[in-house]
Design a protein around this motif. Structure first.
Motif, PDB file in Angstrom:
ATOM      1  N   ALA A  82      22.516  -2.916   7.709  1.00 29.13           N
ATOM      2  CA  ALA A  82      22.980  -3.016   6.327  1.00 29.13           C
ATOM      3  C   ALA A  82      22.952  -1.639   5.690  1.00 29.13           C
ATOM      4  O   ALA A  82      22.004  -1.262   5.011  1.00 29.13           O
ATOM      5  N   TYR A  83      24.014  -0.885   5.924  1.00 29.96           N
ATOM      6  CA  TYR A  83      24.119   0.429   5.285  1.00 29.96           C
ATOM      7  C   TYR A  83      24.146   0.243   3.782  1.00 29.96           C
ATOM      8  O   TYR A  83      24.780  -0.667   3.269  1.00 29.96           O
ATOM      9  N   SER A  84      23.419   1.079   3.070  1.00 26.85           N
ATOM     10  CA  SER A  84      23.273   0.844   1.639  1.00 26.85           C
ATOM     11  C   SER A  84      23.111   2.138   0.870  1.00 26.85           C
ATOM     12  O   SER A  84      22.872   3.207   1.423  1.00 26.85           O
ATOM     13  N   HIS A  85      23.251   1.997  -0.446  1.00 28.89           N
ATOM     14  CA  HIS A  85      23.008   3.097  -1.364  1.00 28.89           C
ATOM     15  C   HIS A  85      21.858   2.691  -2.280  1.00 28.89           C
ATOM     16  O   HIS A  85      21.945   1.693  -2.974  1.00 28.89           O
ATOM     17  N   ALA A  86      20.770   3.452  -2.274  1.00 28.96           N
ATOM     18  CA  ALA A  86      19.621   3.082  -3.102  1.00 28.96           C
ATOM     19  C   ALA A  86      19.894   3.400  -4.566  1.00 28.96           C
ATOM     20  O   ALA A  86      20.444   4.433  -4.896  1.00 28.96           O
ATOM     21  N   ARG A  87      19.480   2.483  -5.434  1.00 31.92           N
ATOM     22  CA  ARG A  87      19.529   2.710  -6.874  1.00 31.92           C
ATOM     23  C   ARG A  87      18.195   2.256  -7.457  1.00 31.92           C
ATOM     24  O   ARG A  87      17.970   1.061  -7.606  1.00 31.92           O
ATOM     25  N   SER A  88      17.333   3.179  -7.738  1.00 34.07           N
ATOM     26  CA  SER A  88      15.974   2.918  -8.206  1.00 34.07           C
ATOM     27  C   SER A  88      15.324   1.890  -7.287  1.00 34.07           C
ATOM     28  O   SER A  88      15.127   2.156  -6.115  1.00 34.07           O
ATOM     29  N   VAL A  89      15.018   0.687  -7.801  1.00 32.92           N
ATOM     30  CA  VAL A  89      14.333  -0.294  -6.963  1.00 32.92           C
ATOM     31  C   VAL A  89      15.315  -1.297  -6.385  1.00 32.92           C
ATOM     32  O   VAL A  89      14.924  -2.258  -5.746  1.00 32.92           O
ATOM     33  N   GLU A  90      16.612  -1.092  -6.607  1.00 33.51           N
ATOM     34  CA  GLU A  90      17.599  -2.028  -6.090  1.00 33.51           C
ATOM     35  C   GLU A  90      18.377  -1.376  -4.955  1.00 33.51           C
ATOM     36  O   GLU A  90      18.258  -0.192  -4.672  1.00 33.51           O
ATOM     37  N   MET A  91      19.231  -2.174  -4.316  1.00 31.30           N
ATOM     38  CA  MET A  91      20.020  -1.655  -3.229  1.00 31.30           C
ATOM     39  C   MET A  91      21.415  -2.255  -3.321  1.00 31.30           C
ATOM     40  O   MET A  91      21.578  -3.439  -3.581  1.00 31.30           O
ATOM     41  N   VAL A  92      22.420  -1.434  -3.140  1.00 34.36           N
ATOM     42  CA  VAL A  92      23.785  -1.915  -3.159  1.00 34.36           C
ATOM     43  C   VAL A  92      24.389  -1.696  -1.780  1.00 34.36           C
ATOM     44  O   VAL A  92      24.403  -0.577  -1.273  1.00 34.36           O
ATOM     45  N   PHE A  93      24.885  -2.756  -1.170  1.00 38.33           N
ATOM     46  CA  PHE A  93      25.450  -2.647   0.166  1.00 38.33           C
ATOM     47  C   PHE A  93      26.707  -1.776   0.164  1.00 38.33           C
ATOM     48  O   PHE A  93      27.459  -1.747  -0.799  1.00 38.33           O
ATOM     49  N   GLY A  94      26.942  -1.126   1.288  1.00 35.26           N
ATOM     50  CA  GLY A  94      28.195  -0.434   1.482  1.00 35.26           C
ATOM     51  C   GLY A  94      29.320  -1.440   1.666  1.00 35.26           C
ATOM     52  O   GLY A  94      29.094  -2.627   1.900  1.00 35.26           O
ATOM     53  N   GLY A  95      30.566  -0.959   1.565  1.00 33.18           N
ATOM     54  CA  GLY A  95      31.724  -1.849   1.619  1.00 33.18           C
ATOM     55  C   GLY A  95      31.850  -2.620   2.916  1.00 33.18           C
ATOM     56  O   GLY A  95      32.274  -3.781   2.922  1.00 33.18           O
ATOM     57  N   VAL A  96      31.516  -2.000   4.051  1.00 37.80           N
ATOM     58  CA  VAL A  96      31.629  -2.675   5.350  1.00 37.80           C
ATOM     59  C   VAL A  96      30.714  -3.889   5.408  1.00 37.80           C
ATOM     60  O   VAL A  96      31.130  -5.000   5.763  1.00 37.80           O
ATOM     61  N   THR A  97      29.456  -3.682   5.042  1.00 39.41           N
ATOM     62  CA  THR A  97      28.480  -4.770   5.095  1.00 39.41           C
ATOM     63  C   THR A  97      28.890  -5.926   4.190  1.00 39.41           C
ATOM     64  O   THR A  97      28.884  -7.090   4.601  1.00 39.41           O
ATOM     65  N   ARG A  98      29.253  -5.602   2.953  1.00 38.65           N
ATOM     66  CA  ARG A  98      29.573  -6.658   1.991  1.00 38.65           C
ATOM     67  C   ARG A  98      30.808  -7.448   2.417  1.00 38.65           C
ATOM     68  O   ARG A  98      30.860  -8.665   2.277  1.00 38.65           O
ATOM     69  N   LYS A  99      31.819  -6.772   2.947  1.00 39.22           N
ATOM     70  CA  LYS A  99      33.025  -7.475   3.381  1.00 39.22           C
ATOM     71  C   LYS A  99      32.739  -8.395   4.554  1.00 39.22           C
ATOM     72  O   LYS A  99      33.243  -9.516   4.612  1.00 39.22           O
ATOM     73  N   LEU A 100      31.913  -7.949   5.489  1.00 42.01           N
ATOM     74  CA  LEU A 100      31.558  -8.787   6.631  1.00 42.01           C
ATOM     75  C   LEU A 100      30.784 -10.021   6.181  1.00 42.01           C
ATOM     76  O   LEU A 100      31.002 -11.119   6.690  1.00 42.01           O
ATOM     77  N   LEU A 101      29.874  -9.846   5.222  1.00 43.36           N
ATOM     78  CA  LEU A 101      29.103 -10.985   4.726  1.00 43.36           C
ATOM     79  C   LEU A 101      30.015 -12.023   4.072  1.00 43.36           C
ATOM     80  O   LEU A 101      29.773 -13.217   4.170  1.00 43.36           O
ATOM     81  N   LYS A 102      31.055 -11.568   3.401  1.00 41.69           N
ATOM     82  CA  LYS A 102      31.940 -12.486   2.680  1.00 41.69           C
ATOM     83  C   LYS A 102      32.996 -13.112   3.569  1.00 41.69           C
ATOM     84  O   LYS A 102      33.401 -14.264   3.360  1.00 41.69           O
ATOM     85  N   GLN A 103      33.479 -12.375   4.582  1.00 42.02           N
ATOM     86  CA  GLN A 103      34.672 -12.810   5.289  1.00 42.02           C
ATOM     87  C   GLN A 103      34.480 -13.161   6.759  1.00 42.02           C
ATOM     88  O   GLN A 103      35.370 -13.763   7.360  1.00 42.02           O
ATOM     89  N   ALA A 104      33.372 -12.776   7.357  1.00 36.21           N
ATOM     90  CA  ALA A 104      33.197 -13.027   8.789  1.00 36.21           C
ATOM     91  C   ALA A 104      33.250 -14.521   9.093  1.00 36.21           C
ATOM     92  O   ALA A 104      32.534 -15.310   8.473  1.00 36.21           O
TER      93      ALA A 104
END
Length: 281
Positions: A251-273
């Motif tokens: 799960a490639y991600s971008h850290a934002r303080s104490v949260e995490m936002v997935f990169g586009g590849v991960t999020r698309k796979l979670l939604k469409q796989a």
């Protein structure tokens, strides 16, 4: 790693029962303890009429009705979970997480699991469920996402691993070892290896393939160029072409303080796989 504790998010939908059945089968195969996690009202959307309740008596009646519906749904799900677990002679337990801030309870239920099984639809649509990035960030437990259209086919005979030589991808490979070693075929997909040539080594995918082979996995490496196409589309296309029944990704991600936002590849796979996806970080 051997799976000895598996958590599964359960609900009263047909998809929920399929998840219980799969998780119970996996727990039986691994000799693992199974934890059913029921988020109360996670499968019940607010009714439009709830917003028009006026007066103390009406509000109490509405709350009582909602509580009764929650308890009935929980009782039904508990019976299904216990029956399926008993049928496989499993060590198991059933946990209920109440409405109104279940985040910490969700994390606690995931924190001590080797694997958490959850539905694709629950991640995107139903209230009461924590976002997958929050579960990953807070608990560190790998998550197996079962798609809504899954028909109870076997999972993990033919596996596709998205490999980009990152720390997240390496973590996913280690967490997925019980599946990778048992699979008939593991395809290691390397997309645009020239973008991280220093991380991949002389032959992209060769070192991690050798690592997996030493564990007993049957691995093939495929290198492709995206030619500008989205990497998620390349992964999904490869999965379809090769009859894959499980995708493993970091799960490639971008850290934002104490949260995490997935990169586009991960999020698309979670939604469409259309097949199960095991994600780890």
């Amino acid at each position: 790693m051997t799976l000895k504790s598996i958590g599964v998010f359960v609900d009263a939908t047909p998809e929920g029962e399929k998840r219980i059945d799969y998780a119970a089968t996996l727990a039986h195969q691994c000799g693992a303890h199974l934890v059913g996690i029921d988020v109360v009202s996670a499968v019940r959307r607010e009714h439009r009429s709830d917003y028009y309740v006026v007066g103390e008596k009406a509000i109490r009646a509405s709350l009582a009705s909602r509580k009764a519906a929650d308890e009935a749904a929980t009782s039904n799900v508990r019976r299904r979970f216990e029956a399926i677990s008993a049928n496989r002679d499993l060590s198991s337990e059933f946990r209920v997480i109440r409405r109104g801030g279940p985040g910490e309870d969700l994390t606690l239920s995931s924190l001590h699991s080797d694997l958490v099984v959850i539905g694709q639809r629950e991640l995107q649509e139903l209230p009461g469920y924590a976002a997958p990035e929050r579960l990953l960030l807070a608990s560190g437990a790998p998550i197996l996402v079962i798609p809504s259209g899954w028909k109870s086919e076997p999972i993990g005979n033919n596996i596709l691993v998205g490999w980009n030589a990152s720390r997240e991808a390496r973590r996913a490979v280690v967490d997925a070892l019980p599946f990778l070693v048992a699979a008939k075929c593991v395809k290691l997909l390397v997309v645009d290896s020239d973008e991280r040539a220093g991380r991949h080594g002389e032959e992209p995918g060769a070192d991690i393939a050798l690592y997996l082979a030493r564990h007993g996995a049957h691995v093939e490496v495929e290198q492709v160029s995206s030619q500008g196409a989205p990497v998620a589309d390349i992964i999904l296309s490869c999965a379809r072409d090769h009859g894959v029944d499980l995708i493993v990704i970091g799960a490639y991600s971008h850290a934002r303080s104490v949260e995490m936002v997935f990169g586009g590849v991960t999020r698309k796979l979670l939604k469409q796989a259309p097949v199960p996806v095991l994600i780890s970080r």
